[in-house]
Structures are given as structure tokens and as C-alpha cells.
Scaffold this active site. Structure first.
Site, PDB file in Angstrom:
ATOM      1  N   ASP A   1       0.823   3.343  11.107  1.00 53.62           N
ATOM      2  CA  ASP A   1      -0.064   2.176  11.156  1.00 53.62           C
ATOM      3  C   ASP A   1      -1.475   2.737  11.018  1.00 53.62           C
ATOM      4  O   ASP A   1      -2.059   3.216  11.987  1.00 53.62           O
ATOM      5  CB  ASP A   1       0.105   1.420  12.473  1.00 53.62           C
ATOM      6  CG  ASP A   1      -0.796   0.204  12.567  1.00 53.62           C
ATOM      7  OD1 ASP A   1      -1.229  -0.312  11.513  1.00 53.62           O
ATOM      8  OD2 ASP A   1      -1.070  -0.236  13.692  1.00 53.62           O
TER       9      ASP A   1
ATOM     10  N   ASP B   1      -0.715   0.271  18.273  1.00 55.24           N
ATOM     11  CA  ASP B   1      -0.642   0.951  16.984  1.00 55.24           C
ATOM     12  C   ASP B   1       0.628   1.791  16.875  1.00 55.24           C
ATOM     13  O   ASP B   1       1.243   1.861  15.807  1.00 55.24           O
ATOM     14  CB  ASP B   1      -1.892   1.810  16.758  1.00 55.24           C
ATOM     15  CG  ASP B   1      -3.150   0.964  16.769  1.00 55.24           C
ATOM     16  OD1 ASP B   1      -3.307   0.139  15.859  1.00 55.24           O
ATOM     17  OD2 ASP B   1      -3.963   1.127  17.690  1.00 55.24           O
TER      18      ASP B   1
ATOM     19  N   GLU C   1       2.285   0.767   6.852  1.00 55.36           N
ATOM     20  CA  GLU C   1       1.910  -0.646   6.853  1.00 55.36           C
ATOM     21  C   GLU C   1       0.799  -0.848   5.824  1.00 55.36           C
ATOM     22  O   GLU C   1      -0.157  -0.084   5.774  1.00 55.36           O
ATOM     23  CB  GLU C   1       1.428  -1.057   8.243  1.00 55.36           C
ATOM     24  CG  GLU C   1       1.185  -2.544   8.365  1.00 55.36           C
ATOM     25  CD  GLU C   1       0.866  -2.956   9.789  1.00 55.36           C
ATOM     26  OE1 GLU C   1      -0.278  -3.373  10.022  1.00 55.36           O
ATOM     27  OE2 GLU C   1       1.761  -2.860  10.650  1.00 55.36           O
TER      28      GLU C   1
END
Length: 167
Positions: A8, A140, A68
Site C-alpha cells: 500500500d 496501511d 494498490e
């Protein structure tokens, strides 16, 4: 055995999570949130991200990487900086010859939680349910584990196999 690194990305902090697939079994290996010092210039932040990701690669030797995709922000400067951090996250596996898959936040939420607009709490709930020993080190890290889990699910689909052959 296949190790999947989920990332992330972020400019001030990024999360990562590593899972291992043994047949149909999913094993949590590691997760963390890496905080990037605020008091350094942008170029040094990018170097910091690079060095921290390099440590993760050296320590855990992932076979596949899932990242992501960028959430486009109304603030163009913020989006640009996030894109720079993503560039580092995309470059690392490419330099090591590792295939990278990218998933949008809505796709991750839909496939993990059944709802493309699931909350952070719902994502954390599902991560904890699928990886009860993981104890994500923050949102995260939870998001990074979520992208790794979705990739584990997607990598067996015919669509993914066709995509991987042509990318």
C-alpha cells in the site's frame, strides 16, 4: 510455495504485508508500516522508500508483488507525490524480474469484503479473519495484506493467467 508481497504505497508512510501460499493454505509472514521522515526533501523520501523496500525484498524474497493502484485525489500535488512513491514500489520488483499486479481499492474491497465501498474497519475485520495471527501494524499494513490476499485469490483465475502471459 509462493510468497506474495502486498504494498500500500504512500509518500509519508507505506504498508507492506507478505503471505505465503502452501497449496490452498495461506500463511502470514510479516507486515509493517514504514514511516518516512517528514523533514527530508522529496527526492530523499523516494530514496528512503527504495531502501526500505529493498530491505523487505532481501529479507523475504517475494515471488510475486501486488500493489494498490493510486487513489486519485482532488489535490493534484498530492496525487503526483503518491504517484512518485508508487513508481518506486513498481520499479523494485521490475528490477528483480518479479511480476507485478495492480488492483484498485474498490476491486480489493469488493473481492475481500463483498462490497467495493467497504470501510477500513471491514477490510481489517476480513484480514484478521483470513489471517488470525497477522495482527496488522496499522491501516496501511492491513491494506497491504488485503491486496496480497486478493492477489492470492486472483492468481488462480483464467483471466489473470491470460493477463500475466501478455504483460
Amino acid at each position: 510455495m509462493i510468497k506474495i508481497l502486498g504494498i500500500d504505497p504512500g509518500m509519508n508512510k507505506f504498508g507492506y504485508g507478505v503471505i505465503m501460499l502452501q497449496g490452498s493454505r495461506i500463511i502470514h509472514l510479516e507486515n509493517a508500516v514504514v514511516r518516512i521522515p517528514n523533514d527530508i526533501q522529496r527526492a530523499k523520501k523516494l530514496a528512503y522508500i527504495y531502501k526500505e523496500l529493498e530491505k523487505v525484498y532481501e529479507r523475504l524474497s517475494p515471488d510475486e508483488v501486488a500493489i494498490e493502484e493510486v487513489f486519485v485525489n482532488s489535490n493534484s500535488a498530492t496525487s503526483l507525490h503518491l504517484g512518485e512513491a508508487r513508481g518506486i514500489a513498481l520499479m523494485m520488483p521490475a528490477l528483480k524480474g518479479i511480476h507485478v499486479s495492480e488492483y484498485t481499492p474498490n476491486f480489493i474491497k469488493k473481492n475481500l469484503c463483498g462490497n467495493g465501498h467497504a470501510s477500513k474497519e471491514q477490510v481489517l475485520f476480513m484480514v484478521n479473519r483470513l489471517l488470525p495471527l497477522a495482527r496488522p501494524q496499522g491501516e496501511d499494513a492491513s491494506d497491504a495484506l488485503a491486496v496480497a490476499l486478493v492477489h492470492a485469490q486472483m492468481r488462480t483465475s483464467k483471466t489473470y493467467q491470460l493477463y500475466k502471459q501478455h504483460s
